[in-house]
Design an enzyme around this catalytic site. Structure first.
Site, PDB file in Angstrom:
ATOM      1  N   ALA A 165      -2.614  27.422  -1.433  1.00  0.00           N
ATOM      2  CA  ALA A 165      -3.246  28.431  -0.055  1.00  0.00           C
ATOM      3  C   ALA A 165      -3.042  27.963   1.559  1.00  0.00           C
ATOM      4  O   ALA A 165      -2.660  28.059   2.736  1.00  0.00           O
ATOM      5  CB  ALA A 165      -4.414  29.188  -0.117  1.00  0.00           C
ATOM      6  N   ASP A 166      -3.979  26.835   1.505  1.00  0.00           N
ATOM      7  CA  ASP A 166      -4.212  26.000   2.227  1.00  0.00           C
ATOM      8  C   ASP A 166      -2.908  25.042   3.151  1.00  0.00           C
ATOM      9  O   ASP A 166      -2.098  25.563   4.182  1.00  0.00           O
ATOM     10  CB  ASP A 166      -5.020  24.821   1.889  1.00  0.00           C
TER      11      ASP A 166
END
Length: 360
Positions: A165-166
């Site tokens: 997600a980062d």
């Protein structure tokens, strides 16, 4: 002169998504001014360290300037406002509402510089039910459905090895900023980007969550070709408790391997649906358990099969391919992962200087 030379970026981000975006721009020649609190980006204190800097911090903040600003003080606000007037890009990673309270939301910054491209990176976006829900990568992956298929053979989700997600948010924000800069060439106007980690991940599930996307049932790893239900997209343990993988399901690879193993009779099983290849998976598990990992590497050397040993990072960094691609560069007594974006028209890349706190 990099492709982004002449651009000025104000970077008010910490940890992973924003700093990755910023270093990718700095690596290509942009002037990136990292705004830090008095204590610095928390990653400055994250071990391990090399020649006075955190390896994490150095690899995501090289080539940037560092400025310590107290954004709650009038002096700090005035200095940031001056920077905004001359900048091309403004990136912030605070929780929704913080920049407005500080007096530097998009409306305020646009009033200073209508041509600026302003990007907010957050877990769930600036609006909506989850906008103010605290989260890092793991929580976003859990709520997006991705963690449900990052599971072991017993179906229990495990902590991912990659902060997807980062990374997805950093790449999405970078893409959006570059698009906005191209658009600015036509209109003269900047734009606002609301980049959510959650949103950024979702396109990554199109290949295995098709049923759920279409309104049906969620994917189950044991019945998915790309998640563990197929014999030729699978991890296998070797006799020395290491692992190897088969990483492509094309029938030509199946035929090549099963013929070499004198079991062409099992080839048709690989054409069955995922989740119905148990007999072939069991045979391959028994087979791979009969030799060490490195013995299998030697055995596969002359065979056209999508096979790989599972390496740890030390082994991967020491592998010849890593050096051949120039992926690790030593500079100023530190090791840097080289940018994956390199242009044939430009000289060999040299890492930018890693700034001390408030080193301008």
């Amino acid at each position: 002169m990099g492709k982004l030379s002449g651009l000025t970026v104000i970077d008010l981000t910490q940890f992973l998504p924003g700093p990755m975006l910023g270093v990718m721009m700095a690596d290509q020649g942009a002037r990136v001014i990292k705004i830090e609190p008095a204590a610095g980006d928390p990653t400055r204190s994250q071990a391990p360290f090399e020649n006075g800097h955190s390896v994490w911090y150095a690899n995501l903040n090289r080539g940037k300037e560092s400025r310590v600003l107290d954004l709650k003080s009038e002096t700090g606000k005035a200095e940031l406002a001056d920077l905004c007037r001359e900048a091309d890009v403004f990136v912030e990673g605070f929780r929704p509402g913080v920049m407005k309270r500080l007096g530097f939301d998009y409306a305020a910054v646009r009033a200073l510089n209508p041509a600026i491209v302003y990007c907010s990176i957050s877990a769930f976006g600036q609006e909506g039910e989850l906008a103010h829900h605290p989260a890092h990568d793991l929580a976003v992956q859990a709520l997006s459905g991705f963690l449900s298929v990052n599971d072991g053979t017993d179906g229990t989700p495990v902590v991912p090895g990659v902060p997807g997600a980062d990374m997805a948010a950093g790449l999405t924000a970078l893409s959006a900023i570059l698009m906005a800069l191209i658009g600015r060439e036509k209109t003269g106007e900047g734009d606002y980007i609301d980049c959510a980690m959650f949103d950024s991940m979702m396109l990554w599930c199109a290949h295995h969550a098709g049923s759920a996307i279409a309104g049906g049932e969620p994917p189950v790893s044991a019945r998915q070709r790309s998640l563990g239900g197929a014999a030729f997209y699978q991890v296998y343990r070797t006799s020395d408790e290491r692992h190897v993988v088969l990483g492509a399901r094309e029938m030509k690879f199946v035929t090549n391997l099963m013929t070499a193993l004198d079991r062409p009779d099992l080839i048709p099983i690989a054409e069955r649906d995922a989740g119905e290849q148990g007999e072939l998976i069991a045979f391959l598990r028994e087979t791979f358990a009969s030799r060490t990992r490195d013995e299998w590497v030697e055995w596969f050397a002359d065979k056209d099969v999508a096979f790989s040993p599972v390496l740890d990072f030390r082994e991967a960094f020491d592998a010849p391919h890593f050096a051949e691609r120039g992926l690790l560069v030593e500079h100023e007594g530190r090791h840097h992962l080289a940018p994956p974006i390199r242009f044939a028209s430009e000289p060999d890349w040299v890492p930018g200087h890693v700034p001390d706190l408030d080193e301008r």
